[in-house]
Design an enzyme around this catalytic site. Structure first.
Site, PDB file in Angstrom:
ATOM      1  N   THR A 121       0.781  -1.263  -0.127  1.00  0.00           N
ATOM      2  CA  THR A 121       0.000  -0.073   0.013  1.00  0.00           C
ATOM      3  C   THR A 121       0.780   1.219   0.116  1.00  0.00           C
ATOM      4  O   THR A 121       1.791   1.446   0.971  1.00  0.00           O
ATOM      5  CB  THR A 121      -0.806  -0.090   1.291  1.00  0.00           C
ATOM      6  OG1 THR A 121      -1.521  -1.169   1.027  1.00  0.00           O
ATOM      7  CG2 THR A 121      -1.973   1.187   1.203  1.00  0.00           C
ATOM      8  N   PHE A 147      -6.088  -6.439  -1.107  1.00  0.00           N
ATOM      9  CA  PHE A 147      -7.362  -6.222  -0.208  1.00  0.00           C
ATOM     10  C   PHE A 147      -7.396  -7.106   0.907  1.00  0.00           C
ATOM     11  O   PHE A 147      -8.515  -7.047   1.520  1.00  0.00           O
ATOM     12  CB  PHE A 147      -8.361  -5.684  -0.961  1.00  0.00           C
ATOM     13  CG  PHE A 147      -8.326  -4.747  -2.204  1.00  0.00           C
ATOM     14  CD1 PHE A 147      -8.226  -3.368  -1.786  1.00  0.00           C
ATOM     15  CD2 PHE A 147      -8.192  -5.377  -3.205  1.00  0.00           C
ATOM     16  CE1 PHE A 147      -8.144  -2.514  -2.879  1.00  0.00           C
ATOM     17  CE2 PHE A 147      -8.032  -4.522  -4.455  1.00  0.00           C
ATOM     18  CZ  PHE A 147      -7.789  -3.005  -4.432  1.00  0.00           C
ATOM     19  N   LEU A 148      -6.798  -8.055   1.077  1.00  0.00           N
ATOM     20  CA  LEU A 148      -6.850  -9.124   1.816  1.00  0.00           C
ATOM     21  C   LEU A 148      -6.891  -8.659   3.532  1.00  0.00           C
ATOM     22  O   LEU A 148      -6.353  -7.595   3.861  1.00  0.00           O
ATOM     23  CB  LEU A 148      -5.780 -10.179   2.067  1.00  0.00           C
ATOM     24  CG  LEU A 148      -4.419  -9.816   2.346  1.00  0.00           C
ATOM     25  CD1 LEU A 148      -4.235  -9.918   3.850  1.00  0.00           C
ATOM     26  CD2 LEU A 148      -3.463 -10.696   2.040  1.00  0.00           C
ATOM     27  N   GLU A 150      -6.686  -9.859   7.494  1.00  0.00           N
ATOM     28  CA  GLU A 150      -5.954 -10.627   8.041  1.00  0.00           C
ATOM     29  C   GLU A 150      -7.031 -11.623   8.758  1.00  0.00           C
ATOM     30  O   GLU A 150      -8.158 -11.169   9.224  1.00  0.00           O
ATOM     31  CB  GLU A 150      -5.173  -9.868   9.405  1.00  0.00           C
ATOM     32  CG  GLU A 150      -4.109  -9.307   8.935  1.00  0.00           C
ATOM     33  CD  GLU A 150      -3.160  -8.705   9.920  1.00  0.00           C
ATOM     34  OE1 GLU A 150      -3.359  -9.265  11.194  1.00  0.00           O
ATOM     35  OE2 GLU A 150      -2.463  -7.533   9.412  1.00  0.00           O
ATOM     36  N   LYS A 206      -6.855   1.466  -3.236  1.00  0.00           N
ATOM     37  CA  LYS A 206      -6.489   0.786  -2.028  1.00  0.00           C
ATOM     38  C   LYS A 206      -6.827   1.721  -0.614  1.00  0.00           C
ATOM     39  O   LYS A 206      -7.386   1.489   0.306  1.00  0.00           O
ATOM     40  CB  LYS A 206      -4.929   0.303  -2.000  1.00  0.00           C
ATOM     41  CG  LYS A 206      -4.718  -0.158  -0.599  1.00  0.00           C
ATOM     42  CD  LYS A 206      -5.383  -1.346  -0.198  1.00  0.00           C
ATOM     43  CE  LYS A 206      -5.217  -1.590   1.193  1.00  0.00           C
ATOM     44  NZ  LYS A 206      -4.024  -2.725   1.328  1.00  0.00           N
ATOM     45  N   GLY A 255     -18.102  -0.095  18.976  1.00  0.00           N
ATOM     46  CA  GLY A 255     -17.174  -0.561  20.057  1.00  0.00           C
ATOM     47  C   GLY A 255     -15.971   0.051  20.301  1.00  0.00           C
ATOM     48  O   GLY A 255     -16.089   1.408  20.131  1.00  0.00           O
ATOM     49  N   GLY A 259      -8.209  -0.914  14.525  1.00  0.00           N
ATOM     50  CA  GLY A 259      -6.775  -0.732  14.794  1.00  0.00           C
ATOM     51  C   GLY A 259      -6.067  -1.730  13.731  1.00  0.00           C
ATOM     52  O   GLY A 259      -6.549  -2.054  12.762  1.00  0.00           O
ATOM     53  N   CYS A 262      -3.204  -1.868   9.248  1.00  0.00           N
ATOM     54  CA  CYS A 262      -3.375  -1.180   8.053  1.00  0.00           C
ATOM     55  C   CYS A 262      -4.302  -0.003   8.189  1.00  0.00           C
ATOM     56  O   CYS A 262      -3.931   1.228   7.847  1.00  0.00           O
ATOM     57  CB  CYS A 262      -4.106  -2.202   7.109  1.00  0.00           C
ATOM     58  SG  CYS A 262      -3.171  -3.492   6.437  1.00  0.00           S
ATOM     59  N   LYS A 325      -8.277  -7.817  16.187  1.00  0.00           N
ATOM     60  CA  LYS A 325      -9.447  -8.582  15.841  1.00  0.00           C
ATOM     61  C   LYS A 325      -9.476  -9.842  16.036  1.00  0.00           C
ATOM     62  O   LYS A 325      -8.265 -10.558  16.177  1.00  0.00           O
ATOM     63  CB  LYS A 325      -9.746  -7.942  14.406  1.00  0.00           C
ATOM     64  CG  LYS A 325      -9.101  -8.541  13.272  1.00  0.00           C
ATOM     65  CD  LYS A 325      -9.494  -8.315  12.022  1.00  0.00           C
ATOM     66  CE  LYS A 325      -8.744  -9.209  10.886  1.00  0.00           C
ATOM     67  NZ  LYS A 325      -9.242  -8.851   9.706  1.00  0.00           N
TER      68      LYS A 325
HETATM   69  C1  UDX Z   1      -8.320  -4.122   6.609  1.00  0.00           C
HETATM   70  C2  UDX Z   1      -9.219  -4.069   5.237  1.00  0.00           C
HETATM   71  O1  UDX Z   1     -10.245  -4.728   5.510  1.00  0.00           O
HETATM   72  C3  UDX Z   1      -8.574  -4.726   4.073  1.00  0.00           C
HETATM   73  O2  UDX Z   1      -9.265  -4.809   2.946  1.00  0.00           O
HETATM   74  C4  UDX Z   1      -6.909  -4.131   3.878  1.00  0.00           C
HETATM   75  O3  UDX Z   1      -6.499  -4.830   2.993  1.00  0.00           O
HETATM   76  C5  UDX Z   1      -6.389  -3.915   5.266  1.00  0.00           C
HETATM   77  O4  UDX Z   1      -6.946  -3.561   6.174  1.00  0.00           O
HETATM   78  P1  UDX Z   1      -7.725  -5.961   8.519  1.00  0.00           P
HETATM   79  O5  UDX Z   1      -6.703  -4.910   8.946  1.00  0.00           O
HETATM   80  O6  UDX Z   1      -6.922  -7.248   8.307  1.00  0.00           O
HETATM   81  O7  UDX Z   1      -7.876  -5.551   6.741  1.00  0.00           O
HETATM   82  O8  UDX Z   1      -9.033  -5.924   9.252  1.00  0.00           O
HETATM   83  P2  UDX Z   1     -10.501  -5.730   9.237  1.00  0.00           P
HETATM   84  O9  UDX Z   1     -11.093  -6.929   9.201  1.00  0.00           O
HETATM   85  O10 UDX Z   1     -10.942  -4.723   8.191  1.00  0.00           O
HETATM   86  O11 UDX Z   1     -10.665  -5.004  10.679  1.00  0.00           O
HETATM   87  C6  UDX Z   1      -9.954  -3.860  10.957  1.00  0.00           C
HETATM   88  C7  UDX Z   1     -10.257  -3.185  12.316  1.00  0.00           C
HETATM   89  O12 UDX Z   1     -11.705  -2.630  12.128  1.00  0.00           O
HETATM   90  C8  UDX Z   1     -10.269  -4.437  13.547  1.00  0.00           C
HETATM   91  O13 UDX Z   1      -9.702  -3.722  14.576  1.00  0.00           O
HETATM   92  C9  UDX Z   1     -11.644  -4.440  13.617  1.00  0.00           C
HETATM   93  O14 UDX Z   1     -11.891  -4.867  14.967  1.00  0.00           O
HETATM   94  C10 UDX Z   1     -12.437  -3.180  13.578  1.00  0.00           C
HETATM   95  N1  UDX Z   1     -13.803  -3.169  12.961  1.00  0.00           N
HETATM   96  C11 UDX Z   1     -14.151  -3.916  11.917  1.00  0.00           C
HETATM   97  C12 UDX Z   1     -14.748  -2.699  13.831  1.00  0.00           C
HETATM   98  O15 UDX Z   1     -14.207  -2.158  14.773  1.00  0.00           O
HETATM   99  N2  UDX Z   1     -15.932  -2.805  13.559  1.00  0.00           N
HETATM  100  C13 UDX Z   1     -16.482  -3.254  12.286  1.00  0.00           C
HETATM  101  O16 UDX Z   1     -17.533  -3.449  11.962  1.00  0.00           O
HETATM  102  C14 UDX Z   1     -15.626  -4.075  11.500  1.00  0.00           C
END
Ligand code: UDX
Length: 436
Positions: A121, A147-148, A150, A206, A255, A259, A262, A325
């Site tokens: 990114t 866009f994956l 974790e 992205k 909530g 975090g 990314c 998460k």
């Molecule tokens: C994210 C993007 O989804 C992904 O497309 C990009 O490539 C990288 O960043 P990721 O960091 O793996 O992916 O986690 P994601 O599942 O998106 O969750 C990010 C954070 O948001 C987590 O801390 C999660 O707990 C929080 N979250 C997610 C919320 O607080 N509420 C939600 O409804 C969804």
């Protein structure tokens, strides 16, 4: 096809294993000999469901290898750049040191007709800056953002929502797009959209996607703040507005906020880049998105304090979760761990448990007490705080059983993950975030 993947962290290791599973011959390259040894042994250096199976299958088939030697990239049809772009130490802008170093190290091994595909990114404008040096070798640079998520990385890599490839103008760009189409043949044949754009658009896709997701989360958390002063229930609000197909329920989970490695750094880097481009005002709302997000951590600490009658000093608090998460052991910018650290900073006796993230959390914050076993961690607690909604807590923790372990049945649900009525029925004083 022959493929090299440069950088074998969360992104690169999964990408390398996924490419091998598609039948490509893959060499994964990383500067860290420890990581290379771990991956070569078929072990995932971090928790990611499904990754180890893919690694082992790739290694056993002979199609997947790992090395520290960049010269082994020579001869690959496509070289994927999957190194990290953390925040700069003294600011929000992305640190491109690793991208620049990877390209520089790769240049002597490139040959005409090959494709270099950036996955990291990066700030918009990066591909254009790097193109000349790559094109001088006869290879073509494209940008192919990843866009994956974790925890879902294997599935997201093999079955993405869409594939985006930013290419330079002209025949070389079109040919490079065809090469990538060939790499991702299985996904393309399955009907997954394959979008060919210019460099700037691909880089923006992205950061724009991440900015949108972060904004969606902060939007609902802002509504939670309003709910808190009006007596409304933000979880019902999410359900109700989520039924509107234009809005959608996903990413309306309120909530303690977002975090990870990314979203936080990417929105800050985007704001910093917009400022450089003279368009700070266009994304100034991202500063607000960031501020709302961080305020929710303060709010969680405040709720725990209220729940304990005004002070947390010397009180026994069990924190369920450390990862940013569920389905991940990643604690980078983890709101969960941050809440635990803040409570500890206020003098509470904090015990943290997490199914996967304790080793990473302990390395970062050795001052906290960690207990692997969930029930042991709950025993004797004066308050329980849910901060990562692992199934082990969200679905599998029975409030009656939990109530038999703790000293006081006081719970703060930092992810609005539980049915409040069920916990109250089991004798708990339940506090949600933005819920009455
Ligand atoms: C994210 C993007 O989804 C992904 O497309 C990009 O490539 C990288 O960043 P990721 O960091 O793996 O992916 O986690 P994601 O599942 O998106 O969750 C990010 C954070 O948001 C987590 O801390 C999660 O707990 C929080 N979250 C997610 C919320 O607080 N509420 C939600 O409804 C969804």
């Amino acid at each position: 096809m022959r493929i090299s993947v440069i950088g074998c962290g969360y992104l690169g290791a999964v990408h390398a294993a996924a490419m091998a599973s598609l039948g490509h011959e893959v060499i994964g390259i990383d500067v860290d000999p420890g990581k290379v040894a771990t991956l070569s042994a078929g072990t995932a250096p971090f928790f990611e469901p499904g990754l180890e199976d893919l690694l082992r299958a790739g290694i056993e088939s002979g199609r997947l290898r790992f090395t520290t030697d960049i010269a082994e990239a020579a001869g690959a049809d496509v070289h994927f750049i999957a190194v990290g772009t953390p925040s700069q130490r003294d600011g929000d802008a992305a640190d491109l040191t690793y991208v620049d170093a990877a390209i520089a190290a790769l240049l002597p091994h490139l040959a005409p007709g090959q494709v270099v595909a950036g996955k990291s990114t990066v700030p918009v404008g990066t591909a254009a800056r790097l193109a000349a040096s790559v094109h001088a070798t006869g290879a073509t640079l494209v940008w192919n953002p990843e866009f994956l998520r974790e925890g879902w990385a294997v599935k997201d890599t093999l079955e993405p929502d869409r594939l985006v490839v930013g290419v330079p103008d002209g025949e070389a760009g079109a040919a490079a797009a065809d090469t990538l189409r060939e790499v991702f043949r299985a996904a393309v044949d399955a009907g997954i959209p394959f979008l060919v754009t210019d460099y700037a658009t691909s880089e923006l896709v992205k950061v724009a996607a991440n900015a949108f997701l972060a904004t969606k989360i902060s939007f609902i958390n802002a509504m939670a703040e309003i709910a808190e002063v009006t007596g409304a229930d933000v979880t019902q609000l999410s359900d109700a507005i989520g039924y509107d197909g234009r809005i959608g329920r996903r990413y309306l989970g309120s909530g303690i906020g977002f975090g990870g490695g990314c979203l936080p750094k990417d929105i800050r880097a985007f704001a910093a880049r917009a400022e450089e481009l003279g368009r700070a005002e266009s994304v100034s709302f991202l500063r607000e998105v960031d501020a709302i997000n961080l305020r929710r951590r303060d709010r969680a600490v405040q709720l725990v304090t209220e729940a304990l009658g005004g002070a947390v000093f010397d009180r026994r608090i069990t924190v369920l979760g450390a990862a940013f998460k569920p389905h991940s052991d990643d604690v980078r910018d983890s709101p969960a761990l941050d809440v635990a650290v803040r409570l500890h900073g206020l003098g509470a006796q904090v015990t943290v448990t997490d199914p996967e993230a304790i080793p990473n959390a302990r390395r970062l914050h050795p001052q906290l007490t960690y207990i692997d076993d969930r029930d042991d961690a709950l025993t004797g607690a004066e308050a329980v705080v849910l901060v990562t909604e692992w199934d082990q807590y969200r679905r599998e923790l029975d409030p009656v059983h939990a109530g038999s372990l703790v000293r006081d049945r006081v719970v703060v649900d930092g992810r609005n993950a539980w049915d409040a009525a069920q916990w109250r029925a089991a004798g708990w004083t339940y506090y949600g975030m933005g819920r009455p």
